[in-house]
Design a protein around this motif. Structure first.
Motif, PDB file in Angstrom:
ATOM      1  N   ARG A  69       9.591 -25.266  23.287  1.00 37.65           N
ATOM      2  CA  ARG A  69       8.149 -25.316  22.993  1.00 37.65           C
ATOM      3  C   ARG A  69       7.775 -24.327  21.887  1.00 37.65           C
ATOM      4  N   ALA A  70       8.691 -24.198  20.945  1.00 35.26           N
ATOM      5  CA  ALA A  70       8.457 -23.283  19.824  1.00 35.26           C
ATOM      6  C   ALA A  70       7.409 -23.857  18.874  1.00 35.26           C
ATOM      7  N   LYS A  71       6.628 -22.984  18.275  1.00 35.79           N
ATOM      8  CA  LYS A  71       5.586 -23.364  17.326  1.00 35.79           C
ATOM      9  C   LYS A  71       6.022 -22.951  15.916  1.00 35.79           C
ATOM     10  N   VAL A  72       6.174 -23.940  15.054  1.00 36.50           N
ATOM     11  CA  VAL A  72       6.527 -23.652  13.674  1.00 36.50           C
ATOM     12  C   VAL A  72       5.339 -23.014  12.965  1.00 36.50           C
ATOM     13  N   ILE A  73       5.614 -21.963  12.187  1.00 34.94           N
ATOM     14  CA  ILE A  73       4.551 -21.271  11.450  1.00 34.94           C
ATOM     15  C   ILE A  73       4.290 -22.023  10.146  1.00 34.94           C
ATOM     16  N   ASP A  74       3.306 -22.910  10.162  1.00 35.56           N
ATOM     17  CA  ASP A  74       2.943 -23.648   8.945  1.00 35.56           C
ATOM     18  C   ASP A  74       2.030 -22.799   8.064  1.00 35.56           C
ATOM     19  N   SER A  75       1.042 -22.194   8.698  1.00 37.71           N
ATOM     20  CA  SER A  75       0.131 -21.282   7.996  1.00 37.71           C
ATOM     21  C   SER A  75       0.038 -20.007   8.816  1.00 37.71           C
ATOM     22  N   PRO A  76       0.649 -18.919   8.354  1.00 34.55           N
ATOM     23  CA  PRO A  76       0.638 -17.667   9.126  1.00 34.55           C
ATOM     24  C   PRO A  76      -0.772 -17.259   9.536  1.00 34.55           C
ATOM     25  N   ALA A  77      -0.931 -16.966  10.832  1.00 36.07           N
ATOM     26  CA  ALA A  77      -2.247 -16.639  11.364  1.00 36.07           C
ATOM     27  C   ALA A  77      -2.481 -15.142  11.507  1.00 36.07           C
ATOM     28  N   ASN A  78      -1.434 -14.327  11.372  1.00 36.65           N
ATOM     29  CA  ASN A  78      -1.590 -12.879  11.511  1.00 36.65           C
ATOM     30  C   ASN A  78      -0.503 -12.182  10.695  1.00 36.65           C
ATOM     31  N   GLU A  79      -0.545 -10.865  10.715  1.00 37.02           N
ATOM     32  CA  GLU A  79       0.376 -10.080   9.909  1.00 37.02           C
ATOM     33  C   GLU A  79       1.833 -10.271  10.351  1.00 37.02           C
ATOM     34  N   THR A  80       2.052 -10.373  11.664  1.00 33.63           N
ATOM     35  CA  THR A  80       3.412 -10.568  12.171  1.00 33.63           C
ATOM     36  C   THR A  80       4.006 -11.871  11.658  1.00 33.63           C
ATOM     37  N   GLU A  81       3.236 -12.931  11.711  1.00 32.26           N
ATOM     38  CA  GLU A  81       3.727 -14.228  11.234  1.00 32.26           C
ATOM     39  C   GLU A  81       3.965 -14.205   9.731  1.00 32.26           C
ATOM     40  N   ARG A  82       3.083 -13.545   8.990  1.00 31.99           N
ATOM     41  CA  ARG A  82       3.289 -13.445   7.538  1.00 31.99           C
ATOM     42  C   ARG A  82       4.567 -12.674   7.228  1.00 31.99           C
ATOM     43  N   TRP A  83       4.802 -11.606   7.976  1.00 29.85           N
ATOM     44  CA  TRP A  83       6.006 -10.804   7.760  1.00 29.85           C
ATOM     45  C   TRP A  83       7.267 -11.609   8.102  1.00 29.85           C
ATOM     46  N   LEU A  84       7.243 -12.363   9.193  1.00 32.49           N
ATOM     47  CA  LEU A  84       8.387 -13.176   9.580  1.00 32.49           C
ATOM     48  C   LEU A  84       8.745 -14.190   8.501  1.00 32.49           C
ATOM     49  N   VAL A  85       7.747 -14.910   8.031  1.00 36.37           N
ATOM     50  CA  VAL A  85       7.988 -15.939   7.007  1.00 36.37           C
ATOM     51  C   VAL A  85       8.507 -15.303   5.725  1.00 36.37           C
ATOM     52  N   ALA A  86       7.895 -14.194   5.311  1.00 35.66           N
ATOM     53  CA  ALA A  86       8.315 -13.525   4.078  1.00 35.66           C
ATOM     54  C   ALA A  86       9.739 -12.991   4.192  1.00 35.66           C
ATOM     55  N   THR A  87      10.088 -12.461   5.365  1.00 37.46           N
ATOM     56  CA  THR A  87      11.435 -11.906   5.558  1.00 37.46           C
ATOM     57  C   THR A  87      12.485 -13.006   5.523  1.00 37.46           C
ATOM     58  N   VAL A  88      12.230 -14.112   6.221  1.00 37.13           N
ATOM     59  CA  VAL A  88      13.184 -15.225   6.222  1.00 37.13           C
ATOM     60  C   VAL A  88      13.298 -15.827   4.819  1.00 37.13           C
ATOM     61  N   GLU A  89      12.178 -15.914   4.111  1.00 33.34           N
ATOM     62  CA  GLU A  89      12.201 -16.459   2.748  1.00 33.34           C
ATOM     63  C   GLU A  89      13.078 -15.593   1.843  1.00 33.34           C
ATOM     64  N   LYS A  90      12.934 -14.286   1.947  1.00 37.12           N
ATOM     65  CA  LYS A  90      13.744 -13.359   1.142  1.00 37.12           C
ATOM     66  C   LYS A  90      15.226 -13.485   1.496  1.00 37.12           C
ATOM     67  N   GLN A  91      15.548 -13.527   2.783  1.00 34.66           N
ATOM     68  CA  GLN A  91      16.940 -13.614   3.201  1.00 34.66           C
ATOM     69  C   GLN A  91      17.559 -14.956   2.822  1.00 34.66           C
ATOM     70  N   ALA A  92      16.788 -16.028   2.947  1.00 32.97           N
ATOM     71  CA  ALA A  92      17.295 -17.354   2.582  1.00 32.97           C
ATOM     72  C   ALA A  92      17.618 -17.414   1.100  1.00 32.97           C
ATOM     73  N   ARG A  93      16.763 -16.797   0.298  1.00 31.94           N
ATOM     74  CA  ARG A  93      17.000 -16.766  -1.152  1.00 31.94           C
ATOM     75  C   ARG A  93      18.286 -15.996  -1.462  1.00 31.94           C
ATOM     76  N   GLU A  94      18.475 -14.862  -0.800  1.00 34.27           N
ATOM     77  CA  GLU A  94      19.675 -14.062  -1.028  1.00 34.27           C
ATOM     78  C   GLU A  94      20.933 -14.776  -0.531  1.00 34.27           C
ATOM     79  N   ALA A  95      20.780 -15.571   0.531  1.00 35.45           N
ATOM     80  CA  ALA A  95      21.930 -16.282   1.090  1.00 35.45           C
ATOM     81  C   ALA A  95      22.219 -17.588   0.355  1.00 35.45           C
ATOM     82  N   GLY A  96      21.301 -17.997  -0.520  1.00 46.51           N
ATOM     83  CA  GLY A  96      21.516 -19.212  -1.306  1.00 46.51           C
ATOM     84  C   GLY A  96      21.282 -20.495  -0.547  1.00 46.51           C
ATOM     85  N   ILE A  97      20.323 -20.487   0.397  1.00 43.15           N
ATOM     86  CA  ILE A  97      20.009 -21.693   1.155  1.00 43.15           C
ATOM     87  C   ILE A  97      18.534 -22.030   0.986  1.00 43.15           C
ATOM     88  N   GLY A  98      18.175 -23.251   1.378  1.00 50.59           N
ATOM     89  CA  GLY A  98      16.778 -23.631   1.362  1.00 50.59           C
ATOM     90  C   GLY A  98      15.990 -22.881   2.425  1.00 50.59           C
TER      91      GLY A  98
END
Length: 293
Positions: A69-98
């Motif tokens: 019953r996980a909820k995908v973060i489509d539009s971050p609603a708070n600072e924690t969600e924004r940080w999670l998305v930004a962190t995964v985006e940075k790591q994905a870029r460094e790892a060379g994946i989408g």
């Protein structure tokens, strides 16, 4: 032990269903005048063995979201969600994946998992318990571990391995079943009652052996994902995250469909260890300290 029994039961049930379908399909092909030789049996085993594994892979994201019953973060609603998305985006870029989908699921136990059909179509999810119990640098390391699973192609590799083993079980059980029926039960055609009984028993035994191989690979890829997490988020942060998970109380609750992809899994000693998807956290921390993985 209940979880182990459920895991084995699920895998063996899949093999048994595939086996029953093959058993029904082969006589039907013979009635249609089609010669079911060894090559045809191999093709049928490949179709059912690999096909079932890849269907599971294609459905993995949807099933993981439904089961947790996980909820995908489509539009971050708070600072924690924004940080999670930004962190995964940075790591994905460094790892060379989408960019994977990022999700949060409600559970008191600290855990996280990654799944998906490919390196560019994946899901990374964390529990609310993990966000509450870990420091930001530790959460970052957990995310890096899951991103490394995606970058390493672990979901696809596990699927290929399971598909090959399913094919092996389906094919070898039939070859040995025919041999047993002819030698032991003296059947001329090799498809008497002894064949059907032998196939069922052999599928159970070989299915258990196949599960041992899959779980051995699963434990090895956890060490590799830890090493990848250390490269993306820092070795000390990765070790601190594993130490935090070690201090967590209670079981590492995750649905069977995604338990093998969680950062924290069930472990045991003796023979039980052969059926565990994760090595002990102490061994993982020690491997990181030695610079291995």
């Amino acid at each position: 032990m209940r979880r182990i029994a459920l895991f084995l039961g699920t895998n063996l049930a899949v093999l048994m269903v595939l086996g029953v379908v093959m058993n029904l399909l082969q006589p039907w092909l013979v009635r249609q005048g089609i010669d079911v030789n060894m090559a045809a049996t191999l093709i049928i085993a490949l179709v059912f063995g690999m096909g079932g594994a890849f269907i599971s892979l294609l459905m993995s994201k949807r099933m993981a979201l439904m089961s947790t019953r996980a909820k995908v973060i489509d539009s971050p609603a708070n600072e924690t969600e924004r940080w999670l998305v930004a962190t995964v985006e940075k790591q994905a870029r460094e790892a060379g994946i989408g960019m994977p989908d990022v999700a949060i699921y409600d559970a008191p136990e600290p855990n996280a998992f990654a799944t998906g059909a490919s390196r560019n179509n994946a899901l990374v999810a964390v529990s609310t318990g993990l966000l509450r119990s870990m420091r930001p640098n530790e959460v970052e390391a957990v995310l890096a571990h899951e991103v490394s699973h995606v970058a390493n192609g672990d979901m696809i590799t596990m699927t290929l391995l399971q598909g090959v083993l399913n094919t092996f079980v389906l094919l070898l059980s039939r070859i040995l079943g025919q041999l047993i029926d002819r030698v032991v039960f003296k059947s001329d055609r090799g498809h008497g009652p002894g064949y059907w009984i032998s196939v069922i028993v052999l599928q159970l035994v070989l299915g258990v052996l196949a599960s041992l191989i899959v779980m051995a690979f699963s434990r090895w890829r956890e060490f590799r994902a830890d090493a990848g997490g250390a490269r993306l988020a820092g070795r000390q942060n990765m070790m601190a995250a594993l130490q935090r998970l070690k201090s967590a109380h209670g079981p590492a609750q995750l649905p069977e469909s995604v338990e093998a992809f969680g950062i924290r899994g069930r472990v045991g000693g003796g023979l039980r260890r052969l059926l565990m998807s994760h090595p002990p956290l102490d061994e993982r921390i020690e491997a990181l300290a030695r610079g291995q993985g």
